[in-house]
Design a protein around this motif. Structure first.
Motif: not given
Length: 495
Positions: A85-90, A250-252, A488-491
């Protein structure tokens, strides 16, 4: 369209040719280059991330892993869904900024290449004019030397005379009927001019961009660790990943992501004077490098890890509780860390790196002194302790943590100070850090050392089967995350 209407007979420089420009065809029709510039880095990010995730789930290279699957599951303080989620936001912010940046740039054109090469050739010719004066300064007669060389080496004689090549003058007619004498370029001037335009200047532009982005990210990244408020407010979010993996690169915090990555790359692009097509490759290359730095593998045949010591092993130190205030450099080179004394000096202190080091040495036939972290433990006692000279005294909360819970133990000297300051920073992070992080990491370290010791007793290092030993090490680690997730992401939730 811009053109040269007639020959300039008032100077001894070759004339500039006429040219007519047209828009450069898209690299990937029908997508405009400016749109592709914001799309391609995102595609590269998820493409390479999913490649590493596939390697993770298939367990193809366990011998090169820096951490076990169990550590990824147990030590990280954020779920994979939150990371995505946070990577997509960035990346949304990155896309908007990239599009606005593209609007400030003119469209790339073609048709002016010959004109630009000729401009460089004229510059080379003008630069030669200083040669007679330079020779005179050291007591040499340029005219006399050129006269002696004129018959055997006429081109060299022309260089010595300041770029005067009389045999190259010809008479020609311009488009308006004006007849004049033109001066041509020598072969070496044309070759050098083409090299300048097509290779040297672009290489310098990429070099400038790399220096700018490395400098920007080093000092801002370092500030976020040295300032307690900045760390706990913004940067600690990225360090919820104590065991990095590729798509967490890019998790920031959104503000940090904008300042550190998006704005830094944009400034580098502008400072280097790149065109849109160059920016496309610079942004994409930077993205691939960042993902690779967080992949969690010390792959001896990975070109991105071989070209520079700032790679997954180097950056992994920065994500550990004992090295979190070291190795700030990213994404390309380690220059600033080494100049300013913030490179980790404790060597491959963790047993986690030992299996990857052994595997890499066997694969590449490397010397036994090769380290995964690109750190020389001998530097710990000889390097200036700055900027960590006060970190051990300031680590007041660390005194209540037992030695058993401060594993691995760094070597004496600067590394000891670095580890103390780093662990205190983890303790300062009340939300996602704290003593439990140190306790958990110490337990993992103890288990890793125990398994390595047992493996070493079974076989000597020279005869140990790479597959058997490392597979056996992996099988002994409980809580493997493999096979637990069908997506696929193994959440899964790691909270």
């Amino acid at each position: 369209m811009a053109s040269q209407s007639h020959f300039d007979t008032s100077c001894d420089l070759p004339p500039l040719p006429e040219y007519k420009t047209t828009l450069m065809p898209p690299f990937l029709p029908p997508i405009p280059d400016k749109l592709l510039t914001v799309i391609l880095p995102i595609v590269a990010y998820w493409g390479l991330s999913m490649l590493f995730h596939w390697i993770d789930t298939k367990d193809y290279f366990p011998q090169y892993r820096l951490h076990t699957p169990a550590e990824v599951s147990s030590r990280n303080k954020v779920s994979r869904w939150d990371v995505v989620r946070d990577v997509v936001i960035q990346q949304v912010v990155q896309t908007v900024v990239g599009w606005l940046l593209g609007m400030t740039e003119p469209d790339d054109v073609v048709g002016k290449e010959v004109y630009d090469v000729t401009v460089w050739a004229r510059r080379i010719r003008i630069a030669q004019r200083a040669i007679p004066a330079m020779l005179a300064f050291v007591g040499l007669d340029a005219g006399g030397i050129a006269k002696d060389l004129n018959m055997s080496h006429p081109v060299l004689a022309g260089v010595i005379m300041g770029g005067r090549y009389s045999p190259l003058q010809t008479t020609a007619m311009a488009s308006d009927g004006f007849v004049g004498t033109t001066i041509g370029f020598t072969v070496w001037e044309n070759v050098l001019a083409n090299a300048m335009y097509w290779y040297i200047v672009p290489a310098l532009q990429y070099g400038i961009a790399i220096v700018v982005v490395d400098t920007w990210q080093y000092f801002l990244h370092r500030a976020m660790h040295m300032n307690k408020w900045m760390y706990t407010t913004f940067h600690s979010r990225h360090h919820r990943l104590y065991v990095p993996y590729a798509y967490g690169a890019l998790y920031n915090h959104p503000i940090e992501g904008f300042l550190l990555d998006t704005l830094g790359a944009s400034i580098a692009y502008k400072a280097a004077g790149m065109n849109t097509r160059q920016g496309m490759w610079f942004f994409t290359g930077s993205t691939l490098k960042t993902v690779d730095d967080h992949c969690g593998y010390a792959l001896p045949w990975d070109p991105l890890q071989r070209l520079t010591s700032n790679n997954a092993g180097y950056h992994d130190v920065h994500h550990q509780s004992w090295g979190i205030k070291t190795n700030f450099s990213q994404p390309f080179f380690t220059f600033w860390d080494r100049v300013l004394g913030t490179v980790w000096t404790g060597g491959d202190v963790s047993a986690r790196y030992e299996k990857a080091k052994i595997a890499a040495q066997k694969k590449m036939d490397q010397d036994v002194k090769t380290t995964i972290t690109h750190s020389n433990v001998a530097e710990s006692v000889i390097q200036d302790p700055r900027p960590y000279q006060h970190d051990k005294n300031n680590a007041t909360d660390l005194s209540v943590i037992t030695v058993q819970d401060q594993q691995p133990l760094p070597p004496a000297g600067k590394a000891e100070l670095q580890a103390a300051g780093s662990r205190q920073q983890v303790l300062d992070d009340r939300k996602d850090g704290g003593a439990q992080v140190l306790v958990q990491e110490a337990a993992e370290e103890k288990e890793a050392r125990s398994l390595l010791k047992r493996s070493g007793r079974r076989r000597t290092a020279s005869s140990l089967s790479q597959t058997d030993s490392l597979k056996g090490l992996k099988d002994r680690v409980t809580g493997s995350m493999h096979g637990r997730a069908g997506a696929i992401l193994g959440m899964e939730s790691n909270r």
